[in-house]
Design an enzyme around this catalytic site. Structure first.
Site, mmCIF file in Angstrom:
data_model
loop_
_atom_site.group_PDB
_atom_site.id
_atom_site.type_symbol
_atom_site.label_atom_id
_atom_site.label_comp_id
_atom_site.label_asym_id
_atom_site.label_seq_id
_atom_site.Cartn_x
_atom_site.Cartn_y
_atom_site.Cartn_z
ATOM 1 N N ASP A 64 11.517 54.150 17.648
ATOM 2 C CA ASP A 64 11.085 54.862 16.443
ATOM 3 C C ASP A 64 11.954 56.069 16.089
ATOM 4 O O ASP A 64 11.921 56.544 14.963
ATOM 5 C CB ASP A 64 9.622 55.320 16.586
ATOM 6 C CG ASP A 64 9.394 56.169 17.843
ATOM 7 O OD1 ASP A 64 10.367 56.405 18.585
ATOM 8 O OD2 ASP A 64 8.248 56.579 18.087
ATOM 9 N N HIS A 65 12.730 56.577 17.042
ATOM 10 C CA HIS A 65 13.500 57.798 16.779
ATOM 11 C C HIS A 65 14.871 57.484 16.170
ATOM 12 O O HIS A 65 15.237 57.998 15.127
ATOM 13 C CB HIS A 65 13.700 58.589 18.075
ATOM 14 C CG HIS A 65 12.508 59.408 18.479
ATOM 15 N ND1 HIS A 65 11.290 58.862 18.780
ATOM 16 C CD2 HIS A 65 12.351 60.748 18.635
ATOM 17 C CE1 HIS A 65 10.434 59.830 19.095
ATOM 18 N NE2 HIS A 65 11.068 60.986 19.014
ATOM 19 N N ASP A 119 7.451 61.571 25.691
ATOM 20 C CA ASP A 119 7.514 62.275 24.416
ATOM 21 C C ASP A 119 6.418 63.328 24.433
ATOM 22 O O ASP A 119 5.283 63.038 24.828
ATOM 23 C CB ASP A 119 7.304 61.308 23.249
ATOM 24 C CG ASP A 119 7.656 61.999 21.948
ATOM 25 O OD1 ASP A 119 8.788 61.815 21.457
ATOM 26 O OD2 ASP A 119 6.804 62.754 21.436
ATOM 27 N N ARG A 379 6.994 70.645 14.064
ATOM 28 C CA ARG A 379 7.949 71.636 14.571
ATOM 29 C C ARG A 379 8.830 72.123 13.440
ATOM 30 O O ARG A 379 9.333 71.301 12.656
ATOM 31 C CB ARG A 379 8.835 71.021 15.665
ATOM 32 C CG ARG A 379 8.035 70.731 16.894
ATOM 33 C CD ARG A 379 8.857 70.323 18.096
ATOM 34 N NE ARG A 379 7.956 70.255 19.231
ATOM 35 C CZ ARG A 379 7.985 69.323 20.178
ATOM 36 N NH1 ARG A 379 8.905 68.377 20.154
ATOM 37 N NH2 ARG A 379 7.124 69.336 21.155
ATOM 38 N N SER A 535 10.150 69.734 23.211
ATOM 39 C CA SER A 535 10.131 68.306 23.528
ATOM 40 C C SER A 535 10.141 68.031 25.022
ATOM 41 O O SER A 535 10.335 68.924 25.847
ATOM 42 C CB SER A 535 11.330 67.631 22.882
ATOM 43 O OG SER A 535 12.407 67.608 23.782
ATOM 44 N N ARG A 537 12.351 65.951 26.283
ATOM 45 C CA ARG A 537 13.649 65.333 26.577
ATOM 46 C C ARG A 537 14.232 65.837 27.894
ATOM 47 O O ARG A 537 14.495 67.024 28.053
ATOM 48 C CB ARG A 537 14.626 65.536 25.408
ATOM 49 C CG ARG A 537 14.994 66.961 25.111
ATOM 50 C CD ARG A 537 15.773 67.094 23.805
ATOM 51 N NE ARG A 537 14.885 66.879 22.666
ATOM 52 C CZ ARG A 537 15.015 67.462 21.482
ATOM 53 N NH1 ARG A 537 16.029 68.268 21.237
ATOM 54 N NH2 ARG A 537 14.170 67.226 20.501
HETATM 55 C C1 MIC Z 1 10.635 65.771 19.325
HETATM 56 O O1 MIC Z 1 9.721 65.747 18.510
HETATM 57 O O2 MIC Z 1 11.292 66.790 19.587
HETATM 58 C C2 MIC Z 1 10.997 64.482 20.047
HETATM 59 C C3 MIC Z 1 12.296 64.055 19.535
HETATM 60 O O3 MIC Z 1 10.038 63.505 19.758
HETATM 61 C C4 MIC Z 1 10.997 64.774 21.545
HETATM 62 C C5 MIC Z 1 11.518 63.665 22.373
HETATM 63 C C6 MIC Z 1 13.019 63.573 22.368
HETATM 64 O O4 MIC Z 1 13.702 64.582 22.383
HETATM 65 O O5 MIC Z 1 13.504 62.447 22.394
HETATM 66 C C7 MIC Z 1 9.653 65.174 22.120
HETATM 67 O O6 MIC Z 1 8.843 65.728 21.419
HETATM 68 O O7 MIC Z 1 9.417 65.002 23.333
HETATM 69 FE FE1 SF4 Z 2 8.908 61.584 16.268
HETATM 70 FE FE2 SF4 Z 2 8.810 63.762 17.820
HETATM 71 FE FE3 SF4 Z 2 8.705 63.958 15.164
HETATM 72 FE FE4 SF4 Z 2 6.662 62.942 16.435
HETATM 73 S S1 SF4 Z 2 7.439 65.013 16.625
HETATM 74 S S2 SF4 Z 2 7.596 62.124 14.572
HETATM 75 S S3 SF4 Z 2 7.651 61.830 18.095
HETATM 76 S S4 SF4 Z 2 10.432 63.233 16.377
#
Ligand code: MIC
Ligand code: SF4
Length: 643
Positions: A64-65, A119, A379, A535, A537
């Site tokens: 999905d990313h 995630d 965010r 996140s 990550r």
């Molecule tokens: C995000 O919202 O920052 C992400 C991208 O979903 C991350 C995961 C990632 O960095 O791949 C998260 O929230 O854990």
């Molecule tokens: Fe995707 Fe992270 Fe954004 Fe949720 S917060 S939509 S999991 S990138």
């Protein structure tokens, strides 16, 4: 004494430790999820563990990313993850099927079960009465292999809801209110439990909006009861049999109670650049806006989209505004198409995007220079949109849609809208984009398909007797994983290539960080409060590891990042006296003498500043298990040693 909901969920899954807040507990994990941006690494780690099939009740790999596919890299990662899922016994949710948290809520989440996901927004599942927790990829890999997941036993906070939301006020405003009260670090070490009469007025997707953004509080998890409303949602998803009732005991005791009267709430916005920088929309004043983005795992449910379509019906998007809408899943998009709401959006001038994370993680739709962008996301960290000087306001779908029409930030509660939408009795069920794994008998013949961008991950050495290094970087409070390891369209395709990613590490804070690490062989990072928020990550630990970072010494850490550092073999240490932070300058030579011996024996640690002649006491409040992981040089080495 009775138990809270969170305590009940923990008790029924407790494998080790006592339920005293602050002590380490091990949990049995029923379900796991991964997404592609963290998943490639998680499956590389799972492969390194040598476990033939997942041992959970259910594990799902989502894509999905990284769905822009601007080169071969993303498609290769998708193929790699698909092949791992097929061979190792996971369901595979194909690109286009939707955002992991939205799809998981619709199709797989079950009240009373534990879920960990690579995630940070995995706590979305708490909207269904799950104990759902965000974790690093390696922790998810271990759980897929049947291992326990370890957390610090949280304190439980009750958010007691009364009343009912007024027209134009949304579930998003509830969680923004909680953020205003608790701040982005107020949830660290806590489970946020929702209760009170007001709970009965909120649908499951509304509850999921609230639990989703518990991640922004830094909370371990957020959870709603599983009640009649949950049963109706599951029934409408064709999953009535997955329902169980789950309520706290009447005499449960909470560490703190926060009262929120839903009837008194007003539309709120989190202003740039932090999710807790919250103000009433009506008080922010007139701001001209350039962009509106509706979607993300926070606000992309069918109910959210139907409200947006109602606002847009027969109207025209303001000529100065670019409006994009990403419905959260194939189910949502399909139902919007079938009932005509999609046409209302398109006719008004909305740009319809694929059901994926998209703009939320800077995968497209970066706004113009200096733009004001209203987003229904979770965010608004500086630069996350892909435009360094854009200001992102986090708002509800109602505020976003109304403002897209007026061209300025507009309070939807002042518009006299009738937005009542009834949840459907039956959702459209179509799992065509979910692939089943191969049977155990056929799994041997499935080949795991690697691509040229998939590089081995760095492995740490066992902890030496002493550590000495310069303070290679000193940063302030609330450093996010987006600062440490940025994402976005240009970088995200390289999530399986740590050497390439390393060029971008901390770039937003310090252009020359990676270069300096290379020439000096790494160093220690000095951080402020809530270091590593955001996140899950693990790249924010693996890339510093690759660059030679040995320890991070900060005033405090965000939960998932601290765990990721330990798993990677980097030691997260906290100042016993926060003022010592001010006594260190970037470039100072620092020493952790006899670190191995002291960690082995659980003795107090001291940081010696050779440049200034100071000695600073540190807190390394590690469990026995964490000490052993640090000594082994990370979780993979530790797991191998255990065999
Ligand atoms: C995000 O919202 O920052 C992400 C991208 O979903 C991350 C995961 C990632 O960095 O791949 C998260 O929230 O854990
Ligand atoms: Fe995707 Fe992270 Fe954004 Fe949720 S917060 S939509 S999991 S990138």
């Amino acid at each position: 004494m009775g138990l809270t909901l969170g305590q009940k969920l923990i008790k029924s899954h407790l494998l080790s430790g006592g339920m005293t807040p602050g002590s380490e507990i091990g949990l049995r994990i029923d379900q796991t999820l991964t997404q592609d941006a963290t998943g490639t690494m998680a499956y590389l780690e799972f492969e390194a563990m040598g476990v033939p099939r997942v041992k959970t009740e259910l594990s799902v790999a989502y894509i999905d990313h990284n769905t822009l596919q601007t080169g071969f890299e993303n498609a290769d990662d998708h193929r790699f993850i698909a092949s791992c899922a097929k061979k190792r016994g996971l369901k595979f949710s194909r690109p286009g099927n939707g955002i992991c948290h939205q799809v998981h809520l619709e199709r797989f989440g079950k009240p009373g079960r534990t879920l960990i996901g690579s995630d940070s927004h995995t706590p979305t599942g708490g909207g269904l009465g799950m104990l759902a927790i965000g974790a690093g990829g390696l922790d998810v890999a271990v759980a897929m292999g049947g291992g326990a997941y370890y957390i610090t036993m949280p304190e439980i906070i009750l958010v007691n809801l009364t009343g009912k939301l007024r027209g134009g006020v949304s579930a998003k405003d509830v969680i923004l209110k909680v953020l205003e009260i608790l701040s982005v670090k107020g949830g660290v070490g806590k489970i946020i439990e929702y209760g009170g009469e007001g709970v009965k007025t909120l649908s499951v997707p509304e509850r999921a909006t609230i639990t989703n953004m518990g991640a922004e509080l830094g909370a371990t998890a957020s959870v709603f009861p599983s009640d009649e409303i949950t049963r109706r949602f599951l029934k409408a998803q064709g999953r009535a049999e997955d329902w169980i009732e789950l309520l706290p005991d009447e005499d449960a005791e909470y560490a703190r109670v926060i009262n929120i009267n839903l009837s008194e709430l007003v539309p709120l916005a989190a202003m740039p650049h932090m999710p807790d920088n919250v103000k009433p929309v009506a008080d922010i004043g007139e701001i001209k806006i350039d962009q509106v983005c509706i979607g993300s795992c926070t606000n992309s449910s069918l109910m959210d989209m139907l409200k947006v379509a109602k606002i847009l019906r027969g109207e025209k998007v303001h000529p100065d505004v670019s409006l994009s809408i990403a419905p959260g899943s194939m189910q949502v998009l399909n139902m919007l198409a079938q009932n005509g709401a999609l046409s209302d959006m398109i006719s008004a001038g909305a740009r319809i995007l694929e059901s994926a994370c998209g703009p939320c993680i800077g995968m497209g739709q970066s706004p113009n220079s200096g733009a004001v962008s209203l987003r229904t996301f979770n965010r608004n960290f500086e630069g996350r949109s892909g435009t360094a000087d854009a200001g992102v306001y986090l708002v509800s779908p109602e505020t976003a849609a109304v403002s897209a029409l007026t061209g300025e930030l507009t309070d939807p509660a002042s518009c006299g809208l009738d937005l009542a939408v009834e949840p459907p009795d039956a959702f459209v069920i179509n799992d065509n984009l979910i692939e089943e794994p191969a049977s155990e008998a056929d799994a041997d013949s499935v080949e795991i398909k690697y691509g040229p961008n998939i590089k081995p991950f760095p492995v740490s050495e066992k902890l030496p007797d002493d550590l000495a290094a310069t303070a290679i970087l000193k940063v302030g409070d609330n450093i996010t994983t987006d600062h440490i390891m940025p994402a976005g369209a240009k970088i995200l395709p390289y999530r399986s290539n740590i050497p390439y990613l390393s060029r971008f590490c901390f770039k937003q804070c310090d252009e020359s960080f990676a270069e300096r690490c290379k020439s000096e062989g790494g160093g220690f990072i000095i951080g402020g409060v809530n270091y590593g928020q955001g996140s899950s990550r693990e790249h924010a630990a693996l890339v510093p590891l690759y660059l030679g970072v040995k320890a991070v010494i900060a005033k405090s850490f965000a939960r998932i990042h601290a765990a990721n550092l330990i798993n990677a073999g980097i030691i997260p240490l906290t100042f016993a006296d926060a003022d010592d932070y001010d006594r260190i300058d970037q470039g100072d030579m620092l020493r952790l003498e006899d670190i191995r011996g002291k960690i082995e024996q659980g003795l107090p640690l001291t940081l010696v500043n050779a440049a200034k002649g100071g000695e600073y006491p540190l807190m390394g409040d590690f469990s026995q298990r964490q000490r052993e992981i640090i000594l082994a040089g990370g979780l993979l080495n530790y797991t191998k040693n255990q065999k």
